[in-house]
Design an enzyme around this catalytic site. Structure first.
Site, PDB file in Angstrom:
ATOM      1  N   SER A 188       4.922  -2.722 -15.311  1.00 11.99           N
ATOM      2  CA  SER A 188       5.832  -1.599 -15.537  1.00 11.99           C
ATOM      3  C   SER A 188       6.800  -1.938 -16.657  1.00 11.99           C
ATOM      4  O   SER A 188       7.081  -3.116 -16.913  1.00 11.99           O
ATOM      5  CB  SER A 188       6.638  -1.325 -14.259  1.00 11.99           C
ATOM      6  N   TYR A 201      11.624  -4.204  -6.961  1.00 15.45           N
ATOM      7  CA  TYR A 201      10.465  -3.639  -7.653  1.00 15.45           C
ATOM      8  C   TYR A 201      10.302  -4.283  -9.037  1.00 15.45           C
ATOM      9  O   TYR A 201       9.208  -4.732  -9.407  1.00 15.45           O
ATOM     10  CB  TYR A 201      10.647  -2.128  -7.780  1.00 15.45           C
TER      11      TYR A 201
HETATM   12  P1  NAD Z   1       1.259   6.768  -6.591  1.00 12.01           P
HETATM   13  O1  NAD Z   1       2.185   6.993  -5.442  1.00 12.01           O
HETATM   14  O2  NAD Z   1       0.358   7.864  -6.957  1.00 12.01           O
HETATM   15  O3  NAD Z   1       0.371   5.489  -6.342  1.00 12.01           O
HETATM   16  C1  NAD Z   1       0.780   4.379  -5.604  1.00 12.01           C
HETATM   17  C2  NAD Z   1      -0.290   4.127  -4.565  1.00 12.01           C
HETATM   18  O4  NAD Z   1      -0.028   2.876  -3.939  1.00 12.01           O
HETATM   19  C3  NAD Z   1      -0.327   5.143  -3.431  1.00 12.01           C
HETATM   20  O5  NAD Z   1      -1.160   6.234  -3.720  1.00 12.01           O
HETATM   21  C4  NAD Z   1      -0.877   4.312  -2.285  1.00 12.01           C
HETATM   22  O6  NAD Z   1      -2.252   4.581  -2.091  1.00 12.01           O
HETATM   23  C5  NAD Z   1      -0.738   2.882  -2.749  1.00 12.01           C
HETATM   24  N1  NAD Z   1      -0.065   2.063  -1.740  1.00 12.01           N
HETATM   25  C6  NAD Z   1       1.261   1.964  -1.502  1.00 12.01           C
HETATM   26  N2  NAD Z   1       1.461   1.125  -0.457  1.00 12.01           N
HETATM   27  C7  NAD Z   1       0.241   0.696  -0.059  1.00 12.01           C
HETATM   28  C8  NAD Z   1      -0.215  -0.183   0.971  1.00 12.01           C
HETATM   29  N3  NAD Z   1       0.635  -0.792   1.787  1.00 12.01           N
HETATM   30  N4  NAD Z   1      -1.548  -0.371   1.099  1.00 12.01           N
HETATM   31  C9  NAD Z   1      -2.420   0.266   0.290  1.00 12.01           C
HETATM   32  N5  NAD Z   1      -2.048   1.085  -0.697  1.00 12.01           N
HETATM   33  C10 NAD Z   1      -0.734   1.293  -0.861  1.00 12.01           C
HETATM   34  O7  NAD Z   1       2.185   6.368  -7.804  1.00 12.01           O
HETATM   35  P2  NAD Z   1       1.854   5.791  -9.265  1.00 12.01           P
HETATM   36  O8  NAD Z   1       3.091   5.967 -10.022  1.00 12.01           O
HETATM   37  O9  NAD Z   1       0.602   6.328  -9.788  1.00 12.01           O
HETATM   38  O10 NAD Z   1       1.704   4.236  -8.998  1.00 12.01           O
HETATM   39  C11 NAD Z   1       0.611   3.484  -9.467  1.00 12.01           C
HETATM   40  C12 NAD Z   1       1.096   2.175 -10.059  1.00 12.01           C
HETATM   41  O11 NAD Z   1       1.798   2.449 -11.252  1.00 12.01           O
HETATM   42  C13 NAD Z   1       2.052   1.400  -9.159  1.00 12.01           C
HETATM   43  O12 NAD Z   1       1.721   0.030  -9.228  1.00 12.01           O
HETATM   44  C14 NAD Z   1       3.392   1.623  -9.816  1.00 12.01           C
HETATM   45  O13 NAD Z   1       4.282   0.561  -9.558  1.00 12.01           O
HETATM   46  C15 NAD Z   1       2.979   1.691 -11.260  1.00 12.01           C
HETATM   47  N6  NAD Z   1       3.958   2.313 -12.152  1.00 12.01           N
HETATM   48  C16 NAD Z   1       4.289   3.621 -11.989  1.00 12.01           C
HETATM   49  C17 NAD Z   1       5.226   4.191 -12.842  1.00 12.01           C
HETATM   50  C18 NAD Z   1       5.645   5.630 -12.723  1.00 12.01           C
HETATM   51  O14 NAD Z   1       6.604   6.036 -13.363  1.00 12.01           O
HETATM   52  N7  NAD Z   1       4.980   6.440 -11.932  1.00 12.01           N
HETATM   53  C19 NAD Z   1       5.796   3.420 -13.863  1.00 12.01           C
HETATM   54  C20 NAD Z   1       5.419   2.101 -13.991  1.00 12.01           C
HETATM   55  C21 NAD Z   1       4.500   1.545 -13.130  1.00 12.01           C
END
Ligand code: NAD
Ligand code: MG
Length: 295
Positions: A188, A201
Site C-alpha cells: 500500500s 495497518y
Molecule cells: P476488499 O474489502 O474488497 O478486499 C479485502 C478482502 O480481504 C475481503 O474481500 C476479504 O475477502 C479478505 N479478508 C479480510 N479478512 C480476511 C480473513 N480473515 N480471511 C480471509 N480473507 C479475509 O478491499 P480491497 O481494498 O480490494 O483490499 C484488497 C487489498 O488491497 C488489501 O490487501 C488492502 O490492504 C489493499 N489496499 C487497498 C487499498 C484501497 O484503498 N482500497 C489501498 C492500498 C492497499
C-alpha cells in the site's frame, strides 16, 4: 488531423462525492453505491495467461476481484479465497470466471488460521490441477486514532491476516510452484506514507513490501518471481467498513493529484503484468498505483 478518443484520467471514472455508507466488516460489495468497477463490463483479455492456474485471496471484491476477473479473461483458471460471509460477492466472481470459459474454484475460509492457509493451498492445487500463481490481496484495515486505543486483538489480527498469512501460504505453496510461477502481494501507499490513524495497518504494509523484496531475492534461484502492488485510495469495501472514518468517505481520494479515488479495474493491468511472462525480468519490486501520490 484525426485524433483517437483519449481517456482523461480526471474524469475516466467516478469523481463525484461518495455517500457515507457504513457496513460491518468484511462488507458486501454488492451493497455499495456506486458499485466499485472491477472490470466486469470492461476488461478485455489478450491471452496473456493462457493455461495458468492462479490462487487469488480476497478474490470476492475490490482489488482481488478485479485481478481474478482479468486473469480469467486472460485465459487462466482461478481459485478465489474469501470469508464465508462474502459468499454473495464470491458467487458473482465465480460466474464471471466461468463466463470467460475458465474454471472457477471457491475456497472460503479465515486466513488468520495457519492450518486453513495450508488447506487453502492444497485445495487450490488439487482443484485447479496445478498451481503456478499466487495473488495475495486479502487484507484488514481498521483506523484507530490513538495508539492507546489500539487493542492487542486488532493488532494481532491485522498482522495475522496481512502478514502471517503470506508466510503460511507461500510456505505451503512452494512445493507445488514450478519455475516461471509468479507471486504478487498487495502492499500500500500506507507502507511509504503512513496515515496517523493506521499505525498497525501501515506497519503490515511495510512488512509486505520488505517481505516481497526479500522473498523475490530468495526465490530468484528457483525461477519464481515475487512482486507487489502498492495502491493508493481505491473504492472498495475495505474503506467503508472502518478502513476510514465515515466522515472521510465523501471526499475519499480527492487528495490525490488526479482528485479522485481509483477503481479496482485500474489496477488489473498491473496484476496481469506481474503475473504474466511480460514481466520476466521483474522481481522483488513494488509498484505504486495511486493517482499521483507517488511512493
Ligand atoms: P476488499 O474489502 O474488497 O478486499 C479485502 C478482502 O480481504 C475481503 O474481500 C476479504 O475477502 C479478505 N479478508 C479480510 N479478512 C480476511 C480473513 N480473515 N480471511 C480471509 N480473507 C479475509 O478491499 P480491497 O481494498 O480490494 O483490499 C484488497 C487489498 O488491497 C488489501 O490487501 C488492502 O490492504 C489493499 N489496499 C487497498 C487499498 C484501497 O484503498 N482500497 C489501498 C492500498 C492497499
Ligand atoms: Mg470482500
Amino acid at each position: 488531423m484525426k485524433q483517437v478518443k483519449l481517456v482523461n484520467p480526471l474524469t475516466a471514472y467516478f469523481h463525484g462525492t461518495y455517500d457515507e455508507q457504513p457496513q460491518p466488516v468484511p462488507g458486501i460489495q454488492k451493497k455499495m453505491k456506486p458499485q466499485p468497477d472491477c472490470g466486469e463490463k470492461s476488461y478485455k483479455g489478450h491471452n496473456r495467461l493462457t493455461g495458468r492456474k492462479i490462487l487469488v485471496t480476497g478474490g470476492d471484491s475490490g482489488i482481488g476481484r478485479a485481478a481474478a476477473i482479468a486473469y480469467a479473461r486472460e485465459g487462466a483458471d482461478v481459485a478465489i479465497n474469501y470469508l464465508p460471509e462474502e459468499e454473495e460477492d464470491a458467487k458473482e466472481v465465480a460466474a464471471l470466471i466461468q463466463e470467460a470459459g475458465q474454471k472457477a474454484v471457491c475456497i472460503p475460509g479465515d486466513l488468520s488460521d495457519e492450518q486453513f492457509c495450508q488447506e487453502l493451498v492444497t485445495k487450490a492445487y488439487k482443484q485447479l490441477d496445478g498451481l503456478d500463481g499466487l495473488t495475495l490481496a486479502a487484507g484488514k484495515q481498521h483506523y484507530v486514532e490513538h495508539i492507546a486505543d489500539l487493542s492487542t486483538e486488532q493488532l494481532r489480527k491485522t498482522f495475522e491476516i496481512n502478514v502471517f498469512s503470506l508466510f503460511w501460504i507461500v510456505k505451503a505453496a512452494l512445493p507445488y510452484l514450478p519455475a516461471g510461477a509468479t507471486i504478487v502481494t498487495t502492499s500500500s501507499l500506507e507502507a511509504f506514507q503512513p496515515d496517523a490513524a493506521l499505525l498497525d495497518y501501515a506497519a503490515t504494509k511495510s512488512a509486505i513490501a520488505a517481505f516481497t523484496h526479500g522473498l523475490g531475492k530468495q526465490l530468484a534461484a528457483k525461477g519464481i518471481r515475487v512482486n507487489s502492488v502498492a495502491p493508493g485510495p481505491v473504492w472498495t469495501p475495505l474503506q467503508i467498513t472502518g478502513g476510514q472514518p465515515q466522515s472521510a468517505i465523501p471526499d475519499f481520494g480527492k487528495m490525490t493529484p488526479l482528485k479522485r479515488a481509483g477503481q479496482p479495474v485500474e489496477l488489473a493491468g498491473m496484476y496481469v503484468y506481474l503475473t504474466s511472462d511480460e514481466s520476466s525480468f521483474v522481481t522483488a519490486e513494488v509498484y505504486g498505483i495511486n493517482g499521483g501520490v507517488h511512493l
